[in-house]
Motif scaffolding. Structure first.
Motif, PDB file in Angstrom:
ATOM      1  N   TRP A 135      -8.834 -37.488 -38.824  1.00 24.56           N
ATOM      2  CA  TRP A 135     -10.131 -37.429 -39.496  1.00 24.56           C
ATOM      3  C   TRP A 135     -10.122 -36.271 -40.474  1.00 24.56           C
ATOM      4  CZ3 TRP A 135     -13.726 -41.103 -38.501  1.00 24.56           C
ATOM      5  CH2 TRP A 135     -13.645 -41.790 -37.298  1.00 24.56           C
ATOM      6  N   TYR A 136     -10.720 -36.479 -41.642  1.00 28.16           N
ATOM      7  CA  TYR A 136     -10.816 -35.414 -42.644  1.00 28.16           C
ATOM      8  C   TYR A 136     -12.217 -35.428 -43.236  1.00 28.16           C
ATOM      9  CZ  TYR A 136      -5.778 -35.813 -42.268  1.00 28.16           C
ATOM     10  OH  TYR A 136      -4.500 -35.878 -41.775  1.00 28.16           O
ATOM     11  N   GLN A 137     -12.937 -34.330 -43.089  1.00 30.32           N
ATOM     12  CA  GLN A 137     -14.272 -34.201 -43.686  1.00 30.32           C
ATOM     13  C   GLN A 137     -14.084 -33.824 -45.142  1.00 30.32           C
ATOM     14  OE1 GLN A 137     -17.059 -34.665 -41.560  1.00 30.32           O
ATOM     15  NE2 GLN A 137     -18.146 -34.901 -43.501  1.00 30.32           N
ATOM     16  N   ILE A 138     -14.490 -34.681 -46.060  1.00 25.78           N
ATOM     17  CA  ILE A 138     -14.301 -34.455 -47.494  1.00 25.78           C
ATOM     18  C   ILE A 138     -15.498 -33.709 -48.073  1.00 25.78           C
ATOM     19  CG2 ILE A 138     -13.940 -35.567 -49.736  1.00 25.78           C
ATOM     20  CD1 ILE A 138     -11.606 -35.791 -47.710  1.00 25.78           C
ATOM     21  N   SER A 139     -16.684 -34.104 -47.647  1.00 26.22           N
ATOM     22  CA  SER A 139     -17.923 -33.452 -48.080  1.00 26.22           C
ATOM     23  C   SER A 139     -18.925 -33.652 -46.944  1.00 26.22           C
ATOM     24  CB  SER A 139     -18.442 -34.085 -49.375  1.00 26.22           C
ATOM     25  OG  SER A 139     -18.907 -35.394 -49.122  1.00 26.22           O
ATOM     26  N   GLY A 140     -20.138 -33.202 -47.168  1.00 26.47           N
ATOM     27  CA  GLY A 140     -21.164 -33.381 -46.147  1.00 26.47           C
ATOM     28  C   GLY A 140     -21.392 -34.836 -45.781  1.00 26.47           C
ATOM     29  N   LYS A 141     -21.146 -35.730 -46.715  1.00 23.41           N
ATOM     30  CA  LYS A 141     -21.409 -37.151 -46.488  1.00 23.41           C
ATOM     31  C   LYS A 141     -20.153 -37.988 -46.290  1.00 23.41           C
ATOM     32  CE  LYS A 141     -25.678 -37.324 -49.140  1.00 23.41           C
ATOM     33  NZ  LYS A 141     -26.391 -38.024 -50.211  1.00 23.41           N
ATOM     34  N   ILE A 142     -19.020 -37.518 -46.766  1.00 21.16           N
ATOM     35  CA  ILE A 142     -17.810 -38.349 -46.755  1.00 21.16           C
ATOM     36  C   ILE A 142     -16.804 -37.810 -45.745  1.00 21.16           C
ATOM     37  CG2 ILE A 142     -15.873 -39.214 -48.116  1.00 21.16           C
ATOM     38  CD1 ILE A 142     -17.680 -38.995 -50.582  1.00 21.16           C
ATOM     39  N   ARG A 143     -16.456 -38.698 -44.810  1.00 17.09           N
ATOM     40  CA  ARG A 143     -15.438 -38.399 -43.805  1.00 17.09           C
ATOM     41  C   ARG A 143     -14.414 -39.520 -43.851  1.00 17.09           C
ATOM     42  NH1 ARG A 143     -16.498 -37.672 -37.335  1.00 17.09           N
ATOM     43  NH2 ARG A 143     -14.628 -36.463 -36.929  1.00 17.09           N
ATOM     44  N   ILE A 144     -13.143 -39.162 -43.993  1.00 20.00           N
ATOM     45  CA  ILE A 144     -12.063 -40.141 -44.109  1.00 20.00           C
ATOM     46  C   ILE A 144     -11.331 -40.260 -42.774  1.00 20.00           C
ATOM     47  CG2 ILE A 144      -9.800 -40.584 -45.193  1.00 20.00           C
ATOM     48  CD1 ILE A 144     -12.056 -41.162 -47.098  1.00 20.00           C
ATOM     49  N   LEU A 145     -11.027 -41.485 -42.399  1.00 23.94           N
ATOM     50  CA  LEU A 145     -10.229 -41.784 -41.210  1.00 23.94           C
ATOM     51  C   LEU A 145      -8.923 -42.405 -41.686  1.00 23.94           C
ATOM     52  CD1 LEU A 145      -9.806 -42.304 -38.149  1.00 23.94           C
ATOM     53  CD2 LEU A 145     -11.055 -44.441 -38.473  1.00 23.94           C
ATOM     54  N   ILE A 146      -7.806 -41.918 -41.135  1.00 21.80           N
ATOM     55  CA  ILE A 146      -6.494 -42.494 -41.428  1.00 21.80           C
ATOM     56  C   ILE A 146      -5.874 -42.918 -40.107  1.00 21.80           C
ATOM     57  CG2 ILE A 146      -4.197 -42.133 -42.404  1.00 21.80           C
ATOM     58  CD1 ILE A 146      -5.416 -40.028 -44.247  1.00 21.80           C
ATOM     59  N   ILE A 147      -5.465 -44.182 -40.034  1.00 20.62           N
ATOM     60  CA  ILE A 147      -4.872 -44.736 -38.811  1.00 20.62           C
ATOM     61  C   ILE A 147      -3.502 -45.313 -39.137  1.00 20.62           C
ATOM     62  CG2 ILE A 147      -5.060 -46.466 -36.989  1.00 20.62           C
ATOM     63  CD1 ILE A 147      -8.107 -46.441 -37.440  1.00 20.62           C
ATOM     64  N   THR A 148      -2.493 -44.873 -38.396  1.00 19.56           N
ATOM     65  CA  THR A 148      -1.162 -45.479 -38.472  1.00 19.56           C
ATOM     66  C   THR A 148      -0.984 -46.330 -37.227  1.00 19.56           C
ATOM     67  OG1 THR A 148      -0.255 -43.639 -39.748  1.00 19.56           O
ATOM     68  CG2 THR A 148       1.328 -45.048 -38.592  1.00 19.56           C
ATOM     69  N   GLU A 149      -0.646 -47.588 -37.435  1.00 22.21           N
ATOM     70  CA  GLU A 149      -0.506 -48.530 -36.327  1.00 22.21           C
ATOM     71  C   GLU A 149       0.638 -48.130 -35.399  1.00 22.21           C
ATOM     72  OE1 GLU A 149      -2.738 -50.797 -35.755  1.00 22.21           O
ATOM     73  OE2 GLU A 149      -3.770 -50.348 -37.632  1.00 22.21           O
ATOM     74  N   ALA A 150       0.540 -48.569 -34.160  1.00 22.79           N
ATOM     75  CA  ALA A 150       1.537 -48.227 -33.140  1.00 22.79           C
ATOM     76  C   ALA A 150       2.940 -48.656 -33.548  1.00 22.79           C
ATOM     77  CB  ALA A 150       1.147 -48.856 -31.801  1.00 22.79           C
TER      78      ALA A 150
END
Length: 92
Positions: free
Chosen positions: A64-79
């Motif tokens: 998880w990466y908080q970009i701004s107060g409103k934008i949070r990015i999720l990055i998922i790498t599959e198993a």
């Protein structure tokens, strides 16, 4: 910034339309680079530990990466390491 080696393959990197509309491609690439080097961003300690175990055991990895107060990015790498997906947190 200290250099960290790549810790796992990404497979095909994909981003949702919402992620691309809200964050520049350059920023998303930097976040994926952090993700594959084990910089889990704003991920909680339990998920950080799970990621470390997932690298060893071949399970799913997420950051998880908080970009701004409103934008949070999720990055998922599959198993199976076939794909890494970038999305907004509210798309999960």
């Amino acid at each position: 910034m200290q250099y960290r080696p790549v810790r796992f393959p990404t497979g095909e990197v994909r981003a949702t339309m919402a992620a691309l509309a809200n964050v520049s491609k350059e920023k998303l690439i930097r976040l994926v680079n952090r993700h594959i080097r084990g910089d889990w961003g704003d991920t909680c300690m339990a998920d950080q530990k799970a990621n470390e175990q997932a690298i060893r055991d071949g399970d799913r990895i997420l950051s998880w990466y908080q970009i701004s107060g409103k934008i949070r990015i999720l990055i998922i790498t599959e198993a199976d390491r076939s794909a890494t997906t970038i999305m907004l947190a509210d798309e999960y």
